[in-house]
Design a protein around this motif. Structure first.
Motif, PDB file in Angstrom:
ATOM      1  N   SER A  58      75.285  10.419 -55.720  1.00 16.96           N
ATOM      2  CA  SER A  58      76.491   9.855 -55.109  1.00 16.96           C
ATOM      3  C   SER A  58      76.890   8.543 -55.763  1.00 16.96           C
ATOM      4  O   SER A  58      77.364   7.614 -55.101  1.00 16.96           O
ATOM      5  CB  SER A  58      76.281   9.649 -53.601  1.00 16.96           C
ATOM      6  N   CYS A  59      76.714   8.454 -57.071  1.00 14.39           N
ATOM      7  CA  CYS A  59      77.077   7.245 -57.816  1.00 14.39           C
ATOM      8  C   CYS A  59      78.462   7.406 -58.421  1.00 14.39           C
ATOM      9  O   CYS A  59      78.683   8.329 -59.214  1.00 14.39           O
ATOM     10  CB  CYS A  59      76.050   6.982 -58.915  1.00 14.39           C
ATOM     11  N   PRO A  60      79.402   6.537 -58.076  1.00 13.62           N
ATOM     12  CA  PRO A  60      80.753   6.674 -58.610  1.00 13.62           C
ATOM     13  C   PRO A  60      80.812   6.391 -60.108  1.00 13.62           C
ATOM     14  O   PRO A  60      80.110   5.515 -60.623  1.00 13.62           O
ATOM     15  CB  PRO A  60      81.558   5.623 -57.838  1.00 13.62           C
ATOM     16  N   GLY A  61      81.677   7.111 -60.804  1.00 11.98           N
ATOM     17  CA  GLY A  61      81.933   6.839 -62.210  1.00 11.98           C
ATOM     18  C   GLY A  61      83.031   5.819 -62.406  1.00 11.98           C
ATOM     19  O   GLY A  61      83.393   5.509 -63.539  1.00 11.98           O
ATOM     20  N   VAL A  62      83.559   5.305 -61.289  1.00  9.10           N
ATOM     21  CA  VAL A  62      84.638   4.314 -61.314  1.00  9.10           C
ATOM     22  C   VAL A  62      84.086   2.972 -60.852  1.00  9.10           C
ATOM     23  O   VAL A  62      82.929   2.855 -60.461  1.00  9.10           O
ATOM     24  CB  VAL A  62      85.797   4.764 -60.401  1.00  9.10           C
ATOM     25  N   SER A  63      84.942   1.954 -60.873  1.00 15.12           N
ATOM     26  CA  SER A  63      84.524   0.620 -60.455  1.00 15.12           C
ATOM     27  C   SER A  63      84.376   0.559 -58.933  1.00 15.12           C
ATOM     28  O   SER A  63      84.951   1.366 -58.197  1.00 15.12           O
ATOM     29  CB  SER A  63      85.551  -0.414 -60.903  1.00 15.12           C
ATOM     30  N   PRO A  64      83.616  -0.424 -58.431  1.00 12.73           N
ATOM     31  CA  PRO A  64      83.537  -0.612 -56.984  1.00 12.73           C
ATOM     32  C   PRO A  64      84.905  -0.800 -56.323  1.00 12.73           C
ATOM     33  O   PRO A  64      85.129  -0.311 -55.213  1.00 12.73           O
ATOM     34  CB  PRO A  64      82.672  -1.869 -56.845  1.00 12.73           C
ATOM     35  N   ALA A  65      85.816  -1.511 -56.982  1.00 14.80           N
ATOM     36  CA  ALA A  65      87.142  -1.722 -56.395  1.00 14.80           C
ATOM     37  C   ALA A  65      87.873  -0.400 -56.194  1.00 14.80           C
ATOM     38  O   ALA A  65      88.482  -0.164 -55.145  1.00 14.80           O
ATOM     39  CB  ALA A  65      87.968  -2.650 -57.277  1.00 14.80           C
ATOM     40  N   PHE A 102      73.691  13.863 -59.202  1.00 10.81           N
ATOM     41  CA  PHE A 102      74.042  14.686 -58.050  1.00 10.81           C
ATOM     42  C   PHE A 102      75.248  14.083 -57.346  1.00 10.81           C
ATOM     43  O   PHE A 102      75.332  12.858 -57.175  1.00 10.81           O
ATOM     44  CB  PHE A 102      72.884  14.742 -57.040  1.00 10.81           C
ATOM     45  N   LEU A 103      76.154  14.945 -56.906  1.00  5.28           N
ATOM     46  CA  LEU A 103      77.323  14.512 -56.145  1.00  5.28           C
ATOM     47  C   LEU A 103      77.545  15.479 -54.992  1.00  5.28           C
ATOM     48  O   LEU A 103      77.304  16.685 -55.123  1.00  5.28           O
ATOM     49  CB  LEU A 103      78.568  14.463 -57.026  1.00  5.28           C
ATOM     50  N   GLY A 104      77.994  14.936 -53.867  1.00  8.65           N
ATOM     51  CA  GLY A 104      78.366  15.780 -52.744  1.00  8.65           C
ATOM     52  C   GLY A 104      79.823  16.184 -52.858  1.00  8.65           C
ATOM     53  O   GLY A 104      80.704  15.334 -53.049  1.00  8.65           O
ATOM     54  N   GLY A 105      80.100  17.463 -52.736  1.00  3.85           N
ATOM     55  CA  GLY A 105      81.456  17.960 -52.966  1.00  3.85           C
ATOM     56  C   GLY A 105      82.484  17.432 -51.995  1.00  3.85           C
ATOM     57  O   GLY A 105      83.677  17.384 -52.318  1.00  3.85           O
ATOM     58  N   THR A 106      82.079  17.029 -50.788  1.00  6.35           N
ATOM     59  CA  THR A 106      83.022  16.478 -49.806  1.00  6.35           C
ATOM     60  C   THR A 106      82.674  15.032 -49.459  1.00  6.35           C
ATOM     61  O   THR A 106      82.932  14.581 -48.344  1.00  6.35           O
ATOM     62  CB  THR A 106      83.039  17.337 -48.530  1.00  6.35           C
ATOM     63  N   ASP A 107      82.108  14.319 -50.401  1.00  6.40           N
ATOM     64  CA  ASP A 107      81.759  12.912 -50.199  1.00  6.40           C
ATOM     65  C   ASP A 107      83.034  12.115 -49.912  1.00  6.40           C
ATOM     66  O   ASP A 107      83.913  12.026 -50.774  1.00  6.40           O
ATOM     67  CB  ASP A 107      81.065  12.382 -51.455  1.00  6.40           C
ATOM     68  N   PRO A 108      83.146  11.495 -48.715  1.00  8.19           N
ATOM     69  CA  PRO A 108      84.362  10.738 -48.404  1.00  8.19           C
ATOM     70  C   PRO A 108      84.387   9.350 -49.024  1.00  8.19           C
ATOM     71  O   PRO A 108      85.410   8.659 -48.951  1.00  8.19           O
ATOM     72  CB  PRO A 108      84.322  10.631 -46.876  1.00  8.19           C
ATOM     73  N   LEU A 109      83.275   8.921 -49.639  1.00  6.74           N
ATOM     74  CA  LEU A 109      83.189   7.574 -50.180  1.00  6.74           C
ATOM     75  C   LEU A 109      83.370   7.515 -51.691  1.00  6.74           C
ATOM     76  O   LEU A 109      83.662   6.444 -52.234  1.00  6.74           O
ATOM     77  CB  LEU A 109      81.831   6.948 -49.825  1.00  6.74           C
ATOM     78  N   VAL A 110      83.187   8.637 -52.378  1.00  2.00           N
ATOM     79  CA  VAL A 110      83.194   8.660 -53.842  1.00  2.00           C
ATOM     80  C   VAL A 110      84.268   9.623 -54.344  1.00  2.00           C
ATOM     81  O   VAL A 110      84.315  10.780 -53.914  1.00  2.00           O
ATOM     82  CB  VAL A 110      81.815   9.103 -54.387  1.00  2.00           C
ATOM     83  N   THR A 169      70.933  13.381 -72.733  1.00  4.10           N
ATOM     84  CA  THR A 169      71.562  14.578 -72.178  1.00  4.10           C
ATOM     85  C   THR A 169      72.084  14.287 -70.774  1.00  4.10           C
ATOM     86  O   THR A 169      71.616  13.386 -70.083  1.00  4.10           O
ATOM     87  CB  THR A 169      70.564  15.736 -72.138  1.00  4.10           C
ATOM     88  N   LEU A 170      73.056  15.083 -70.359  1.00  4.52           N
ATOM     89  CA  LEU A 170      73.655  14.922 -69.033  1.00  4.52           C
ATOM     90  C   LEU A 170      73.603  16.248 -68.290  1.00  4.52           C
ATOM     91  O   LEU A 170      74.022  17.283 -68.803  1.00  4.52           O
ATOM     92  CB  LEU A 170      75.110  14.460 -69.150  1.00  4.52           C
ATOM     93  N   THR A 171      73.078  16.197 -67.073  1.00  2.76           N
ATOM     94  CA  THR A 171      73.103  17.342 -66.156  1.00  2.76           C
ATOM     95  C   THR A 171      73.792  16.886 -64.881  1.00  2.76           C
ATOM     96  O   THR A 171      73.429  15.846 -64.313  1.00  2.76           O
ATOM     97  CB  THR A 171      71.682  17.828 -65.826  1.00  2.76           C
ATOM     98  N   VAL A 172      74.791  17.619 -64.441  1.00  5.91           N
ATOM     99  CA  VAL A 172      75.527  17.267 -63.228  1.00  5.91           C
ATOM    100  C   VAL A 172      75.447  18.424 -62.246  1.00  5.91           C
ATOM    101  O   VAL A 172      75.664  19.580 -62.624  1.00  5.91           O
ATOM    102  CB  VAL A 172      77.003  16.948 -63.535  1.00  5.91           C
ATOM    103  N   GLU A 173      75.135  18.114 -61.004  1.00 11.06           N
ATOM    104  CA  GLU A 173      75.131  19.116 -59.949  1.00 11.06           C
ATOM    105  C   GLU A 173      75.999  18.613 -58.797  1.00 11.06           C
ATOM    106  O   GLU A 173      75.742  17.530 -58.265  1.00 11.06           O
ATOM    107  CB  GLU A 173      73.704  19.402 -59.464  1.00 11.06           C
ATOM    108  N   VAL A 174      77.001  19.393 -58.455  1.00 11.23           N
ATOM    109  CA  VAL A 174      77.845  19.097 -57.304  1.00 11.23           C
ATOM    110  C   VAL A 174      77.453  20.058 -56.193  1.00 11.23           C
ATOM    111  O   VAL A 174      77.501  21.279 -56.382  1.00 11.23           O
ATOM    112  CB  VAL A 174      79.342  19.239 -57.646  1.00 11.23           C
ATOM    113  N   LEU A 175      77.055  19.511 -55.051  1.00  5.39           N
ATOM    114  CA  LEU A 175      76.641  20.335 -53.922  1.00  5.39           C
ATOM    115  C   LEU A 175      77.846  20.585 -53.027  1.00  5.39           C
ATOM    116  O   LEU A 175      78.320  19.675 -52.346  1.00  5.39           O
ATOM    117  CB  LEU A 175      75.528  19.640 -53.142  1.00  5.39           C
ATOM    118  N   PRO A 176      78.398  21.805 -53.034  1.00  6.18           N
ATOM    119  CA  PRO A 176      79.605  22.089 -52.250  1.00  6.18           C
ATOM    120  C   PRO A 176      79.388  21.797 -50.760  1.00  6.18           C
ATOM    121  O   PRO A 176      78.359  22.150 -50.185  1.00  6.18           O
ATOM    122  CB  PRO A 176      79.835  23.582 -52.487  1.00  6.18           C
TER     123      PRO A 176
END
Length: 306
Positions: A137-144, A239-247, A270-277
């Motif tokens: 759940s780490c954003p790829g954008v800035s905190p702002a 890892f990212l949550g597919g319906t994360d309201p914060l990211v 290397t990069l591995t990305v998993e989005v949990l629907p």
């Protein structure tokens, strides 16, 4: 399994934490340093880390987590520092775990949740011999940008009953961000909020702010994780949550993909990305109290391969 209370030094602070070792660690086991999220996060990161710690121990990983500066048993004050200071703490946690008997120094990695993902990426990018890094759940954008996205979701989903109210509150947020960029002091920021009538919807972002926290947010708000993503010299699992309201997940995926394709990125990164629907910010499905079980299985499977 053994659980031990530990302390280690980082810059001018002493950090208190918990070290958990699987049975038979004397044979040499890999290790994980857990880095908590925003605010006064302690070694358990509320309730997010205990099930993760248990799963990692079952998979025969040593696990170190610690109280953020000024939280729990740790000295200092995270609000007086920067994300780089927190990354220094994470690096020193890695060095401490590597020094423990029974832990393989070449097989210690970083795990960062939410803001802790930014911290873990910065720490990992500064270490030539990092084994791997995992972010959740780490954003790829800035905190702002991330906070504005979270505030907009909150306003549209809970409190306000008109688009005009939402727009006015987001406009006030934008003005506070610009005030931060001009290094306005806390009194000036309060004047901006008071002049706008202190809209209740802003409490999501503003309710706990004081002078020290305002200073930390000013220093943090335009942090760009791109440079740290480019600087990695180790495998990265996100890892990212597919319906994360914060990211903003879609925007984060675009950033991760763009960085992974940059020619200057080292081949070992290397990069591995998993989005949990359907999963939220803590990777939980609706009504669940713990992360989706497939997340734990995917995590340890990836770790064993690396």
């Amino acid at each position: 399994m053994g659980m031990y209370e530990v302390e280690f030094v980082s810059s001018q602070v002493r950090l208190a934490g918990s070290l958990a070792l699987p049975q038979g660690a004397g044979n040499g086991c890999p290790g994980v340093v857990l880095v908590g999220g925003s605010g006064p996060s302690e070694r358990d990161n509320d309730s997010f880390f205990p099930p993760l710690r248990h799963h990692l121990l079952d998979a025969r990983f040593a696990v170190l987590s610690y109280d953020k500066r000024g939280v729990g048993g740790s000295s200092g004050d995270w609000r007086e520092g920067t994300l780089s200071d927190l990354a220094t703490d994470a690096k020193n946690a890695v060095h401490f775990l590597r020094s423990q008997p029974g832990v393989r120094p070449d097989a210690v990695g970083l795990f960062g949740h939410s803001e802790g993902g930014w911290v873990a990426l910065r720490a990992a990018a500064s270490l030539d011999d990092m084994a791997w890094v995992v972010t959740t759940s780490c954003p790829g954008v800035s905190p702002a940008v991330q906070e504005r996205y979270a505030l907009a979701n909150y306003l549209q989903g809970t409190y306000l009953d008109s688009q005009g109210d939402t727009d006015r509150t987001l406009d006030l947020y934008d003005r506070l961000i610009e005030a931060g960029r001009s290094d306005a002091d806390f009194a000036t920021a309060m004047q901006i909020v008071d002049a706008a009538g202190r809209p209740p919807g802003l409490a999501y972002y503003w309710s706990d702010l004081d002078e020290r926290l305002w200073g930390f947010l000013k220093r943090k708000q335009d942090h760009d994780p791109t440079a740290d993503l480019l600087g990695l010299r180790c495998p990265h699992l996100a890892f990212l949550g597919g319906t994360d309201p914060l990211v903003p997940v879609a925007e984060t995926l675009n950033v991760l993909g763009a960085v992974a394709c940059r020619a200057e990125r080292p081949p070992q990164a290397t990069l591995t990305v998993e989005v949990l629907p359907g999963a939220d910010h803590r990777l939980r499905l609706p009504e669940a109290t713990e992360p989706e079980p497939t997340y734990f299985e995917s995590l340890t499977s990836w770790l064993r391969r690396h």
